[in-house]
Motif scaffolding. Structure first.
Motif, PDB file in Angstrom:
ATOM      1  N   THR A  56       0.822  -1.208   0.000  1.00  0.00           N
ATOM      2  CA  THR A  56       0.000   0.000   0.000  1.00  0.00           C
ATOM      3  C   THR A  56       0.856   1.257   0.000  1.00  0.00           C
ATOM      4  O   THR A  56       0.645   2.182  -0.794  1.00  0.00           O
ATOM      5  CB  THR A  56      -0.935  -0.001   1.227  1.00  0.00           C
ATOM      6  OG1 THR A  56      -1.902  -1.053   1.082  1.00  0.00           O
ATOM      7  CG2 THR A  56      -1.673   1.324   1.371  1.00  0.00           C
ATOM      8  N   THR A  57       1.835   1.302   0.908  1.00  0.00           N
ATOM      9  CA  THR A  57       2.642   2.518   1.034  1.00  0.00           C
ATOM     10  C   THR A  57       3.657   2.634  -0.099  1.00  0.00           C
ATOM     11  O   THR A  57       3.978   3.745  -0.530  1.00  0.00           O
ATOM     12  CB  THR A  57       3.332   2.561   2.400  1.00  0.00           C
ATOM     13  OG1 THR A  57       4.090   1.352   2.612  1.00  0.00           O
ATOM     14  CG2 THR A  57       2.309   2.689   3.519  1.00  0.00           C
ATOM     15  N   ALA A  58       4.147   1.495  -0.616  1.00  0.00           N
ATOM     16  CA  ALA A  58       5.077   1.552  -1.746  1.00  0.00           C
ATOM     17  C   ALA A  58       4.381   2.087  -2.996  1.00  0.00           C
ATOM     18  O   ALA A  58       4.946   2.894  -3.738  1.00  0.00           O
ATOM     19  CB  ALA A  58       5.666   0.175  -2.015  1.00  0.00           C
ATOM     20  N   LEU A  59       3.149   1.630  -3.226  1.00  0.00           N
ATOM     21  CA  LEU A  59       2.407   2.103  -4.392  1.00  0.00           C
ATOM     22  C   LEU A  59       2.121   3.596  -4.304  1.00  0.00           C
ATOM     23  O   LEU A  59       2.049   4.295  -5.317  1.00  0.00           O
ATOM     24  CB  LEU A  59       1.104   1.326  -4.541  1.00  0.00           C
ATOM     25  CG  LEU A  59       1.258  -0.118  -5.036  1.00  0.00           C
ATOM     26  CD1 LEU A  59      -0.041  -0.883  -4.868  1.00  0.00           C
ATOM     27  CD2 LEU A  59       1.699  -0.136  -6.490  1.00  0.00           C
ATOM     28  N   ALA A  60       1.945   4.095  -3.078  1.00  0.00           N
ATOM     29  CA  ALA A  60       1.724   5.527  -2.878  1.00  0.00           C
ATOM     30  C   ALA A  60       3.030   6.322  -2.882  1.00  0.00           C
ATOM     31  O   ALA A  60       2.999   7.552  -2.868  1.00  0.00           O
ATOM     32  CB  ALA A  60       0.999   5.767  -1.566  1.00  0.00           C
ATOM     33  N   ARG A  61       4.168   5.610  -2.888  1.00  0.00           N
ATOM     34  CA  ARG A  61       5.485   6.248  -2.909  1.00  0.00           C
ATOM     35  C   ARG A  61       5.685   7.167  -1.705  1.00  0.00           C
ATOM     36  O   ARG A  61       6.178   8.289  -1.824  1.00  0.00           O
ATOM     37  CB  ARG A  61       5.701   7.002  -4.221  1.00  0.00           C
ATOM     38  CG  ARG A  61       5.655   6.093  -5.441  1.00  0.00           C
ATOM     39  CD  ARG A  61       5.902   6.850  -6.720  1.00  0.00           C
ATOM     40  NE  ARG A  61       5.836   5.949  -7.869  1.00  0.00           N
ATOM     41  CZ  ARG A  61       6.025   6.334  -9.133  1.00  0.00           C
ATOM     42  NH1 ARG A  61       6.284   7.609  -9.394  1.00  0.00           N
ATOM     43  NH2 ARG A  61       5.952   5.464 -10.110  1.00  0.00           N
ATOM     44  N   LEU A  62       5.300   6.629  -0.555  1.00  0.00           N
ATOM     45  CA  LEU A  62       5.473   7.377   0.686  1.00  0.00           C
ATOM     46  C   LEU A  62       6.352   6.574   1.642  1.00  0.00           C
ATOM     47  O   LEU A  62       6.229   5.347   1.733  1.00  0.00           O
ATOM     48  CB  LEU A  62       4.120   7.672   1.330  1.00  0.00           C
ATOM     49  CG  LEU A  62       3.314   8.769   0.631  1.00  0.00           C
ATOM     50  CD1 LEU A  62       1.907   8.832   1.172  1.00  0.00           C
ATOM     51  CD2 LEU A  62       3.997  10.126   0.788  1.00  0.00           C
ATOM     52  N   PRO A  63       7.229   7.246   2.391  1.00  0.00           N
ATOM     53  CA  PRO A  63       8.208   6.554   3.229  1.00  0.00           C
ATOM     54  C   PRO A  63       7.620   6.106   4.564  1.00  0.00           C
ATOM     55  O   PRO A  63       7.702   6.827   5.566  1.00  0.00           O
ATOM     56  CB  PRO A  63       9.300   7.610   3.425  1.00  0.00           C
ATOM     57  CG  PRO A  63       8.558   8.912   3.376  1.00  0.00           C
ATOM     58  CD  PRO A  63       7.426   8.714   2.401  1.00  0.00           C
TER      59      PRO A  63
END
Length: 254
Positions: free
Chosen positions: A109-116
């Motif tokens: 989820t967070t990788a797809l949103a490109r958020l750390p």
């Protein structure tokens, strides 16, 4: 949610809470009368679907000023929806879940949103010994369930919390003070069936300033509906209405 293209895998599991509003946790208020939607998250089979309780915490996080400079921990992260919301608000986010599928879902989820967002697998705060945070948020398992043993597999692991619904809540209450920095904030959501007054009492006894900030009454979901007779036998449900209250509890370290 804004930006990022998410994927949902698996639908139709017996989540215990029925959402009453669209679950877009981008920081906007729910649209009245719109159809429920889970937002753009990856959800592997058996991982809890973001619902009304997720939305309540997301709105509370925005109201409390979570943002740049906030070092935040999301306990029982599930799909990572709340971790993603906090990261969009500008917080530095660590997310923890004991389920391998939840950890995989949150990382995707967070990788797809490109958020750390840092996602760790572990047993609540034992996953991060000695770490402290400006804020801790949690949507833990809180549904009362027959049997003393918590499930280790399957979707019930996301919501079953022992005969009084407090198996996970009590542990969070006992450990929250040590996990918060001075002035730190705790936000957690639970059902009225699992005795919010006990959560308030435990957190107060631990040294936090505590209050209930949000309440909403919703119809029973499939799991709670099937357990209605058992809940009445245990004295956890005192009327014939198949509705429960969700509450957000706020604690502040003095």
């Amino acid at each position: 949610m804004n930006g990022g293209r998410g994927v949902r895998l698996s639908e139709g599991e017996d989540d215990p809470v029925t959402p009453q509003a669209p679950l877009d946790v981008s920081g906007t208020a729910p649209a009245v009368g719109a159809a429920p939607r889970p937002g753009r998250v990856v959800r592997l089979p058996g991982v809890y679907r973001p619902q009304t309780d997720t939305l309540l915490l997301a709105l509370a996080m925005r109201r409390e000023g979570i943002g740049p400079g906030t070092d935040l921990l999301d306990l029982c992260t599930g799909t990572g929806a709340l971790a993603l919301h906090a990261a969009r608000l500008g917080a530095r986010v660590t997310a923890v879940d004991i389920s391998r599928r939840a950890v995989a879902s949150a990382r995707l989820t967070t990788a797809l949103a490109r958020l750390p967002v840092t996602v760790r697998r572990g047993d609540l705060l034992r996953a991060l010994p000695g770490r402290t945070f400006d804020a801790v948020v949690s949507n833990p398992p809180y549904v009362p369930a027959p049997g003393l043993t918590l499930p280790r597999y399957g979707p019930g692991r996301s919501w079953d919390a022992g005969p009084d619904g407090r198996a996970i809540l009590d542990r969070i209450c006992d450990d929250a003070f040590a996990a918060l920095r001075p002035g730190g904030l705790l936000l957690l959501v639970q059902s009225g069936l699992s005795r919010p007054e006990e959560t308030v009492g435990r957190l107060s006894a631990a040294g936090l300033d505590v209050c209930v900030t949000d309440r909403v009454t919703i119809p029973f979901g499939p799991v709670t509906r099937r357990r209605a007779a058992w809940l009445r036998d245990r004295g956890l449900l005192r009327d014939r209405l198949e509705r429960e209250e969700l509450v957000v509890i706020r604690g502040r370290k003095k």
